[in-house]
Design a protein around this motif. Structure first.
Motif, short mmCIF file in Angstrom:
data_model
loop_
_atom_site.label_atom_id
_atom_site.label_comp_id
_atom_site.label_asym_id
_atom_site.label_seq_id
_atom_site.Cartn_x
_atom_site.Cartn_y
_atom_site.Cartn_z
N ALA A 64 52.10 45.36 45.54
CA ALA A 64 52.77 43.87 45.48
C ALA A 64 52.17 43.13 44.22
O ALA A 64 52.99 42.35 43.83
N ILE A 65 50.87 42.86 44.13
CA ILE A 65 50.58 42.17 43.03
C ILE A 65 50.76 42.76 41.71
O ILE A 65 51.35 41.88 40.82
N LEU A 66 51.14 43.89 41.67
CA LEU A 66 51.52 44.65 40.44
C LEU A 66 53.10 44.51 40.09
O LEU A 66 53.59 43.97 39.00
N LEU A 67 53.88 44.23 41.11
CA LEU A 67 55.44 44.14 41.01
C LEU A 67 55.95 42.69 40.99
O LEU A 67 56.87 42.53 40.38
N ILE A 68 55.42 41.78 41.53
CA ILE A 68 55.82 40.51 41.97
C ILE A 68 54.86 39.56 40.89
O ILE A 68 53.89 39.84 40.53
N GLN A 69 55.85 38.77 40.18
CA GLN A 69 55.41 37.89 38.91
C GLN A 69 54.44 36.58 39.62
O GLN A 69 53.56 36.09 39.25
N ASN A 70 54.97 36.08 40.80
CA ASN A 70 54.43 35.07 41.59
C ASN A 70 53.52 35.32 42.57
O ASN A 70 53.47 36.38 43.02
N TRP A 71 52.49 34.53 42.79
CA TRP A 71 51.73 34.86 44.16
C TRP A 71 52.10 34.33 45.25
O TRP A 71 52.38 33.09 45.35
N ILE A 72 52.54 35.14 46.30
CA ILE A 72 53.09 34.40 47.63
C ILE A 72 52.18 34.85 48.81
O ILE A 72 52.71 34.58 49.88
N PHE A 73 50.88 35.25 48.75
CA PHE A 73 50.07 35.89 49.70
C PHE A 73 49.10 34.72 50.08
O PHE A 73 48.22 35.06 51.15
N GLY A 74 49.29 33.45 49.86
CA GLY A 74 48.44 32.42 50.34
C GLY A 74 46.91 32.39 49.58
O GLY A 74 46.67 33.30 48.88
N SER A 75 46.43 31.30 49.91
CA SER A 75 45.09 31.02 49.07
C SER A 75 44.02 31.94 49.62
O SER A 75 42.95 32.27 48.84
N PHE A 76 44.04 32.48 51.07
CA PHE A 76 42.91 33.24 51.49
C PHE A 76 42.81 34.62 50.63
O PHE A 76 41.89 35.09 50.07
N LEU A 77 44.20 35.16 50.66
CA LEU A 77 44.14 36.57 49.93
C LEU A 77 43.92 36.30 48.41
O LEU A 77 43.50 37.19 47.77
N CYS A 78 44.17 35.23 48.00
CA CYS A 78 44.01 34.81 46.43
C CYS A 78 42.42 35.18 46.14
O CYS A 78 42.12 35.73 44.84
N TYR A 79 41.55 34.95 46.94
CA TYR A 79 40.33 35.09 46.78
C TYR A 79 39.56 36.54 47.57
O TYR A 79 38.84 36.92 46.95
N PHE A 80 40.24 36.94 48.20
CA PHE A 80 39.73 38.14 49.25
C PHE A 80 40.14 39.27 48.61
O PHE A 80 39.15 40.36 48.45
N VAL A 81 41.44 39.50 48.09
CA VAL A 81 41.83 40.69 47.15
C VAL A 81 41.19 41.25 46.24
O VAL A 81 40.64 42.31 45.99
N PRO A 82 40.66 40.30 45.41
CA PRO A 82 39.64 40.59 44.03
C PRO A 82 38.44 41.35 44.69
O PRO A 82 37.79 42.22 44.10
N MET A 83 38.05 40.67 45.60
CA MET A 83 36.68 41.15 46.26
C MET A 83 36.81 42.65 46.69
O MET A 83 35.95 43.21 46.70
N LEU A 84 37.85 42.73 47.74
CA LEU A 84 38.48 44.20 47.91
C LEU A 84 38.42 45.25 46.88
O LEU A 84 38.02 46.37 47.10
N GLN A 85 39.13 44.56 45.68
CA GLN A 85 39.29 45.54 44.52
C GLN A 85 37.91 45.87 44.04
O GLN A 85 37.83 46.94 43.33
N ASN A 86 37.18 44.97 43.98
CA ASN A 86 35.61 45.23 43.41
C ASN A 86 34.73 46.13 44.19
O ASN A 86 33.93 46.93 43.64
N LEU A 87 34.95 46.00 45.34
CA LEU A 87 34.58 47.00 46.21
C LEU A 87 34.74 48.49 45.99
O LEU A 87 33.67 49.58 46.00
N ARG A 88 35.90 48.88 45.72
CA ARG A 88 36.56 50.12 45.19
C ARG A 88 35.55 50.51 44.00
O ARG A 88 35.44 51.64 43.89
N GLN A 89 35.31 49.58 42.91
CA GLN A 89 34.54 49.83 41.64
C GLN A 89 33.20 50.02 41.87
O GLN A 89 32.59 51.04 41.37
N ASP A 90 32.53 49.26 43.02
CA ASP A 90 31.09 49.87 43.37
C ASP A 90 30.97 51.07 43.99
O ASP A 90 29.92 51.69 44.18
N GLU A 91 32.18 51.58 44.85
CA GLU A 91 32.06 52.71 45.51
C GLU A 91 32.28 54.11 44.60
O GLU A 91 32.06 55.08 45.16
N LYS A 92 32.52 53.96 43.46
CA LYS A 92 33.07 55.16 42.55
C LYS A 92 31.82 56.14 42.55
O LYS A 92 32.01 57.27 42.38
N PRO A 93 30.46 55.67 42.13
CA PRO A 93 29.43 56.61 41.92
C PRO A 93 29.18 57.55 43.33
O PRO A 93 28.64 58.60 43.40
#
Length: 164
Positions: free
Chosen positions: A103-132
């Motif tokens: 949804a973030i890739l396809l949608i140009q504007n942010w519609i998910f609210g302020s909580f997900l604005c801060y929470f989604v990048p944290m979740l995405q960074n967890l995936r980077q830490d898990e790669k090793p």
């Protein structure tokens, strides 16, 4: 806003403001509704299919691995418990994070609210830490099905019993 206020805005922000204004020349656009990126208008079904396959295959594969470990009661082994833990994390990530990322890739504007604005990048960074850890997960998953390959996967690594 007068002319002196415009000179205080950094050039990089002015460029972004101009780009956004050119992308939405109609002043009646409601930014509370999702706005599909114009560059993806013709190809977004490809992204829907690819992400859909990732979600389905990732979820089914990890659930199958978790079910295998639970049915054979392999979770008593610390390695299998670790693999099962990573599988649970991957199921949660593929069910929650992949659709949000699409949804973030396809949608140009942010519609998910302020909580997900801060929470989604944290979740995405967890995936980077898990790669090793995913390499270890693949090796251990291989060992569940082919234990005779244990010496090949762990050559050079000290074992718990001290034998290398």
């Amino acid at each position: 806003m007068d002319n002196s206020d415009l000179h205080q805005i950094p050039d990089k922000f002015l460029g972004q403001i101009i780009h956004n204004l050119q992308s939405f020349p109609n002043e009646t656009v409601n930014f509370a509704d999702p706005q599909l990126r114009k560059s993806l208008t013709n190809i977004y079904p490809v992204f829907l299919v690819m992400y859909g396959l990732l979600v389905v295959l990732g979820t089914v594969g990890n659930v199958a691995m978790i079910t295998y470990i639970l049915r054979r009661r392999l979770y008593r082994d610390p390695t299998c418990a670790f693999i099962m833990n990573i599988g649970v994390c991957n199921v949660i990530m593929s069910v929650l994070l992949l659709p949000l990322s699409l949804a973030i890739l396809l949608i140009q504007n942010w519609i998910f609210g302020s909580f997900l604005c801060y929470f989604v990048p944290m979740l995405q960074n967890l995936r980077q830490d898990e790669k090793p850890l995913s390499e270890l997960q693949l090796q251990d998953n291989l060992l569940l099905h082919r234990p005779h390959l244990a010496h090949k996967c762990y050559e050079g690594y000290p074992r718990e019993d001290g034998i290398t």
